[in-house]
Design an enzyme around this catalytic site. Structure first.
Site, PDB file in Angstrom:
ATOM      1  N   LYS A 219      82.103  71.906 115.222  1.00  0.00           N
ATOM      2  CA  LYS A 219      82.401  72.998 114.283  1.00  0.00           C
ATOM      3  C   LYS A 219      82.721  74.270 115.048  1.00  0.00           C
ATOM      4  O   LYS A 219      82.011  74.646 115.986  1.00  0.00           O
ATOM      5  CB  LYS A 219      81.228  73.225 113.321  1.00  0.00           C
ATOM      6  CG  LYS A 219      81.557  74.228 112.220  1.00  0.00           C
ATOM      7  CD  LYS A 219      80.518  74.205 111.122  1.00  0.00           C
ATOM      8  CE  LYS A 219      80.832  75.232 110.032  1.00  0.00           C
ATOM      9  NZ  LYS A 219      82.137  74.973 109.391  1.00  0.00           N
TER      10      LYS A 219
ATOM     11  N   HIS B 260      75.166  72.270 111.947  1.00  0.00           N
ATOM     12  CA  HIS B 260      76.381  71.468 111.816  1.00  0.00           C
ATOM     13  C   HIS B 260      76.669  70.715 113.116  1.00  0.00           C
ATOM     14  O   HIS B 260      76.054  70.980 114.151  1.00  0.00           O
ATOM     15  CB  HIS B 260      77.586  72.354 111.469  1.00  0.00           C
ATOM     16  CG  HIS B 260      77.621  72.791 110.042  1.00  0.00           C
ATOM     17  ND1 HIS B 260      76.922  73.887 109.589  1.00  0.00           N
ATOM     18  CD2 HIS B 260      78.253  72.272 108.952  1.00  0.00           C
ATOM     19  CE1 HIS B 260      77.137  74.036 108.283  1.00  0.00           C
ATOM     20  NE2 HIS B 260      77.933  73.070 107.881  1.00  0.00           N
TER      21      HIS B 260
END
Length: 242
Positions: A135, A131
């Protein structure tokens, strides 16, 4: 027309959901952000979508329960206490809680459960997720959801067999465990790979997100599906099954 209320409206997902809803002709009845009044958003909305932060979940659930409005929860990084709050709310209102609103990931979850069930403990399962650098939680909610599906397919729970970190001299892999690895960098919306490794052969089940719009589309579809449902806990599998 169904009016959607968005908690976390100023975040990446909140903005994406609003944009997708507008393109779909779905009304945004209310928008809630940090420091706002969730009860005011719930009062004017037919269904709520929560992509805020774990710390806001309790207030958002109380607002939904107070107004008697269904709520889709896509916030990740939730604790056992948060899930207990969701269980309590589901006794009064319809709640759809998921680690990922993508329809592709929803299907992938079913495939992972099926593969784990049919192949058995003789195959090792590892989940790798990547990600963007902003995040905050790891492993991702999606990775954990995939791990839970794999554990369920084997007749156990992720709490019993999950391994979320390896460093140093760890020894041999323990048979039957489900391992996780997390990558963070750049602007990656979300990549997930489930590696199922057996003797002399490997199966990989993958999903790659190119834009968070896919999550927004699934969230809007899920919220519209949830409208009018009886109190209880629902998942994106229920949405896909209709």
């Amino acid at each position: 027309m169904t009016g959607i209320g968005i908690f976390g409206a100023d975040g990446r997902m909140g903005l994406a959901i609003a944009a997708v809803a507008e393109r779909m002709g779905v009304a945004i009845a209310g928008r809630g952000d940090a420091g706002g009044d969730p009860a005011a958003v719930a009062a004017v909305s037919d269904v709520l979508i929560d992509f805020s932060v774990p710390a806001a979940l309790e207030a958002n659930l109380l607002a939904a329960r107070g107004a008697g409005k269904p709520i889709l929860i896509g916030t990740t990084g939730l604790s056992d206490a948060h899930h207990a709050m969701i269980d309590a709310a589901a006794g009064e209102i319809a709640v759809l809680q998921t680690g990922n609103t993508s329809l592709g990931v929803t299907l992938l979850t079913d495939l992972v459960r099926q593969a784990a069930s049919r192949l058995g403990d003789g195959w090792d399962i590892e989940i790798v997720e990547a990600h963007h650098s902003a995040k905050r939680d790891a492993p991702s909610g999606t990775a954990l959801m995939l791990g839970e599906a794999a554990a369920e397919g084997r007749g156990t729970t992720l709490a019993e067999v999950g391994v979320t970190g390896r460093a140093g001299l760890t020894g041999e892999r323990v048979a039957g465990t489900i391992g996780f690895a997390s990558v963070r960098g750049g602007t990656i919306p979300g990549d997930h790979s489930v590696i199922i490794a057996g003797p002399d052969e490997v199966i990989e089940l993958n999903h790659r997100a190119y834009d968070r719009t896919i999550f927004a589309r699934g969230a809007v579809r899920g919220a519209l599906w949830l409208t009018g449902k009886a109190a209880g806990r629902y998942t994106m599998q229920d949405v896909l099954a209709r």
